[in-house]
Structures are given as C-alpha cells and as structure tokens.
Design a protein around this motif. Structure first.
Motif, mmCIF file in Angstrom:
data_model
loop_
_atom_site.group_PDB
_atom_site.id
_atom_site.type_symbol
_atom_site.label_atom_id
_atom_site.label_comp_id
_atom_site.label_asym_id
_atom_site.label_seq_id
_atom_site.Cartn_x
_atom_site.Cartn_y
_atom_site.Cartn_z
ATOM 1 N N GLU A 20 21.220 -31.827 4.479
ATOM 2 C CA GLU A 20 20.211 -31.001 3.805
ATOM 3 C C GLU A 20 19.383 -31.831 2.831
ATOM 4 O O GLU A 20 18.159 -31.695 2.774
ATOM 5 N N ALA A 21 20.034 -32.683 2.073
ATOM 6 C CA ALA A 21 19.315 -33.541 1.126
ATOM 7 C C ALA A 21 18.414 -34.520 1.865
ATOM 8 O O ALA A 21 17.271 -34.758 1.461
ATOM 9 N N VAL A 22 18.933 -35.087 2.945
ATOM 10 C CA VAL A 22 18.143 -36.039 3.725
ATOM 11 C C VAL A 22 16.945 -35.328 4.356
ATOM 12 O O VAL A 22 15.828 -35.866 4.361
ATOM 13 N N GLU A 50 23.993 -34.152 16.125
ATOM 14 C CA GLU A 50 24.491 -34.264 17.504
ATOM 15 C C GLU A 50 25.950 -34.690 17.519
ATOM 16 O O GLU A 50 26.741 -34.201 18.332
ATOM 17 N N ASN A 51 26.299 -35.593 16.625
ATOM 18 C CA ASN A 51 27.682 -36.053 16.539
ATOM 19 C C ASN A 51 28.601 -34.942 16.049
ATOM 20 O O ASN A 51 29.717 -34.776 16.541
ATOM 21 N N ASN A 59 21.257 -26.513 14.617
ATOM 22 C CA ASN A 59 20.916 -27.589 13.673
ATOM 23 C C ASN A 59 20.243 -28.754 14.385
ATOM 24 O O ASN A 59 19.328 -29.379 13.847
ATOM 25 N N VAL A 60 20.711 -29.050 15.594
ATOM 26 C CA VAL A 60 20.089 -30.101 16.403
ATOM 27 C C VAL A 60 18.676 -29.673 16.781
ATOM 28 O O VAL A 60 17.724 -30.452 16.667
ATOM 29 N N PHE A 91 17.138 -23.710 20.978
ATOM 30 C CA PHE A 91 17.121 -22.437 20.256
ATOM 31 C C PHE A 91 17.329 -21.266 21.210
ATOM 32 O O PHE A 91 18.102 -20.347 20.921
ATOM 33 N N SER A 92 16.647 -21.286 22.352
ATOM 34 C CA SER A 92 16.771 -20.191 23.320
ATOM 35 C C SER A 92 18.196 -20.076 23.843
ATOM 36 O O SER A 92 18.728 -18.974 23.968
#
Length: 108
Positions: A20-22, A50-51, A59-60, A91-92
């Motif tokens: 989030e910070a990045v 991804e990891n 999130n990806v 997302f879908s």
C-alpha cells in the motif's frame, strides 16, 4: 508522500514490504511525471502480489490497471491496452462482470 517514502525505504525484507505504501508512492511519482520510477514501483508491487496471491487476484488486477495508467500517461497505448485488458480479465474472473472494478477498468 514523505510517509510513504519512509515506509518504503524502511522495508528491509519481503516480510516488511508494504504494498500500500509503495503503491501510494508510485501514484505520487506518476502524478508528478516521474513515470519510470512509478513504473518500477508498480512492477515491484505486481511481483509481490503475484507471489502472494497468484496471477488471478483482485490485487494483481488492480496493479495491472495501475501499470496501464502509467503506460497511458506515457502515450504507450498498445502497452496500456494490454495491461487494462489483463486487469479486466482478472477482475471479471474474480469479482464478476458486474463489479465496480470491471466498470472502472472499462472507463480507462
């Protein structure tokens, strides 16, 4: 932005990585026109997501959407389209075709 920079620079290991910070720092850099640095940070967030979650996770997808935004700002429209389409697929698949994230990605 200073808080986000401090949180990013303070990360010593993968366990300390604060996506989030990045992401906040990357957005600030993008908004300031530093597209290369913003892209590097978004790529780090993408690799982390991804990891942590696998290739098909919201999130990806959100990070790929962010990367598309940087490409778009740079005028790299084929790359932007590719990133947006990949985000849209993720997302879908994970949130459903009617989700707000899908609508937002179509808006891009």
């Amino acid at each position: 932005m200073a808080v986000a920079e401090a949180r990013v620079k303070g990360s010593r290991s993968r366990a300390d990585f604060d996506p989030e910070a990045v992401t906040q720092l990357a957005w600030a850099l993008k908004d300031g026109g530093d597209y290369n640095q913003a892209m590097q940070l978004f790529q780090k967030v993408l690799a982390h997501a991804e990891n942590a979650y696998g290739a098909r996770h919201p999130n990806v997808a959100a990070t790929k959407n962010n990367i598309g935004s940087v490409y778009h700002e740079q005028g790299k429209l084929p790359e932007a389209l590719e990133s947006y389409e990949d985000a849209l697929k993720s997302f879908s698949a994970t949130l459903g075709a009617e989700s707000a994230d899908v609508a937002s990605t179509y808006h891009n």
